[in-house]
Design a protein around this motif. Structure first.
Motif, PDB file in Angstrom:
ATOM      1  N   TYR A 122       0.832  -1.199   0.000  1.00  0.00           N
ATOM      2  CA  TYR A 122       0.000   0.000   0.000  1.00  0.00           C
ATOM      3  C   TYR A 122       0.870   1.253   0.000  1.00  0.00           C
ATOM      4  O   TYR A 122       0.603   2.218  -0.725  1.00  0.00           O
ATOM      5  N   ASN A 126       1.100   4.603  -2.835  1.00  0.00           N
ATOM      6  CA  ASN A 126       0.570   5.884  -2.384  1.00  0.00           C
ATOM      7  C   ASN A 126       1.042   7.034  -3.269  1.00  0.00           C
ATOM      8  O   ASN A 126       2.250   7.202  -3.489  1.00  0.00           O
ATOM      9  N   SER A 127       0.086   7.799  -3.793  1.00  0.00           N
ATOM     10  CA  SER A 127       0.355   8.969  -4.648  1.00  0.00           C
ATOM     11  C   SER A 127       1.022   8.611  -5.971  1.00  0.00           C
ATOM     12  O   SER A 127       1.575   9.480  -6.646  1.00  0.00           O
ATOM     13  N   GLN A 489      -6.474   6.273  -5.132  1.00  0.00           N
ATOM     14  CA  GLN A 489      -6.353   6.175  -3.687  1.00  0.00           C
ATOM     15  C   GLN A 489      -6.483   4.721  -3.244  1.00  0.00           C
ATOM     16  O   GLN A 489      -7.123   3.917  -3.902  1.00  0.00           O
TER      17      GLN A 489
END
Length: 497
Positions: A122, A126-127, A489
């Protein structure tokens, strides 16, 4: 999640009434206006020409009246649908996600096998993701950890879980090599504790692909289901063998333990017995058991040739011969000699094993979701990796009229969103075109949408998907990928700490 929804509505009210500077006003300038499209919401059954106002990543207004926005896009003649939700993917990078967004997908989740070392994975996305992402706990990996205590090996696998696709395949092969090892009682306790720990890292339920560890004892499977029932954690399973008895096994375990269950790709798990398999799922639902299923709209499956699926006796079990197998690297059909050679080296194979009428009946069945089972990128990978949702809308809705457009959209959006709401609460805000919902939106032309990827020529972007927004940001405009935007997301399970 309710508080999140009402907080959004309250802030929207304040902005609508007072404006950004606190002055009373009756209108607002939205970030984006989708103007004049055929807006289709499967939950409220809205199907009408409307203007959609998007503000701060959410749908803020749906109106027949003109709206003011910083950016207005005329989408007249196009369908404005919730972004498609794919519960079954295996690609872990933006390479696969770009093909998915060109197929209208805004949320793609790895729930069958799951992902190893969820916390690190994860964090690695992210981003950096084009579309929304998430995964289940990988029961095969948590089982492997319970059997193997060598920290050097475990550290190596931690590094592989977020790395290249060849390394990923090597890791999964190593895990599968333990499938003949019986779990001891103390190891079973460790498996269950490992699963709970990974659920706490955000796992969306438990991925239980028994079909890749087919020698797993029924007692072990029952214990995993029992844990899922105690936690109310959704189980996603590829059943032990492609037959009715294996489907009965998981349904029985789910009924006895009260575990929520989702059976993946029921088309390739039931083959010619698809009517009976669907009837069993439907009967379970009528008796108030929380059991669902999905299928993909192609007559071929795909997996690794070195997997346990191809152990001795595979021809009889699968109803196939060597010539029904297509080697992904070259597109060639296999022979006995090439089968034996390639099984030693390892690689992806396409399995031509289903009939068109089986797929039609599955797609038409009420409540059956669409899931791609999209594979890691390869030019000649299974076309479902790039074309699943466009194929349903183009071939099965427009051309063959197996189902209507509204029903198809519901199977791709609302039904999968609602399936996950109890395990991943943020899904309450997806799969809908409603005020307060996340602005995950797919805009397509119902008259032209079609898949373009083929078994012979390989992957290609689908046609007819014109715009895709993820959390209120365009990732596709006029059919082209928008560069350097990463609005995807993470979708997390309810146990995340």
């Amino acid at each position: 999640m309710k508080s999140r929804y009402f907080n959004f509505l309250f802030s929207l009210f304040l902005t609508l009434y007072f404006g950004p500077e606190g002055k009373a006003q009756s209108t607002i300038q939205y970030d984006i206006i989708l103007e004049g499209g055929r807006v289709m919401d499967p939950e409220t059954k809205l199907d009408a020409i409307r203007n959609v106002g998007i503000l701060n990543g959410r749908i803020a207004m749906i109106s027949s009246e003109p709206l003011q926005g910083k950016e207005t896009v005329n989408v007249s003649g196009l369908a404005v649908s919730p972004g498609f939700i794919d519960l079954h993917v295996h690609g872990r990078s933006n390479i696969e996600q770009e093909f998915q967004l060109h197929d209208g997908v805004t949320t793609a989740l790895e729930l069958e096998w799951g992902i190893e070392n969820l916390k690190e994975w994860y964090a690695s996305r992210n981003s950096k993701a084009l579309i929304n992402y998430g995964a289940s706990v990988s029961w095969p990996y948590e089982r492997f950890k319970a059997i193997n205590k060598d920290e050097k090996i475990l550290d190596e696998l931690r590094g592989l879980s977020s790395s290249g696709l060849s390394s990923l395949s090597a890791m999964q092969d190593r895990i599968q090599h333990t499938y003949t090892i019986d779990i001891q009682s103390n190891q079973m306790s460790s498996v269950l504790e490992n699963i709970k720990a990974s659920l706490a890292e955000g796992g969306i339920g438990i991925g239980v692909p028994i079909g890749y560890l087919p020698s797993t004892k029924p007692e072990e499977m029952y214990q995993v289901f029992k844990l899922a029932g105690e936690l109310n954690a959704l189980v996603f399973t590829h059943v032990r063998q492609p037959d009715i008895i294996s489907i009965q096994e998981v349904i029985a375990d789910a009924m006895l333990t009260d575990a929520p269950l989702h059976i993946v790709h029921i088309n390739s798990m039931s083959l010619g017995s698809i009517d009976m398999a669907l009837d069993m799922v439907n009967s379970a639902q009528q008796n108030k058991f929380d059991i669902t299923t999905e299928l993909y709209p192609y007559t071929a499956a795909s997996t690794r040739l070195q997997s346990a699926m191809f152990t001795e006796g595979w021809q009889q079990r699968l109803g196939m011969s060597y010539g029904d197998l297509q080697w992904v690297d070259t597109g060639e059909r296999l022979t006995k000699e090439t089968f034996e050679a390639y099984r030693k080296t390892g690689g992806m194979v396409i399995m031509h094993m289903m009939k068109p009428e089986w797929i039609q009946r599955g797609i038409a069945a009420p409540g059956v979701m669409i899931g791609s089972d999209g594979m890691p990128y390869s030019k000649l990978a299974h076309p479902r990796t790039a074309g699943t949702f466009s194929r349903v809308l183009g071939k099965y809705v427009r051309e063959d009229q197996v189902l209507d457009l509204n029903t198809a959209i519901e199977k791709m959006t609302l039904i999968p969103a609602k399936r996950l709401e109890a395990i991943a609460p943020m899904m309450r805000f997806k799969g809908r075109i409603q005020v307060g919902a996340d602005a995950d939106i797919t805009v397509f032309d119902p008259n032209t949408i079609i898949d373009k990827a083929t078994f012979e020529k390989g992957l290609e972007f689908s046609e007819g998907i014109e715009y895709v927004l993820v959390n209120g940001t365009f990732v596709l405009k006029n059919g082209k990928t928008v560069s350097n935007v990463f609005p995807g997301q993470g979708v997390y399970g309810k146990f995340k700490k």
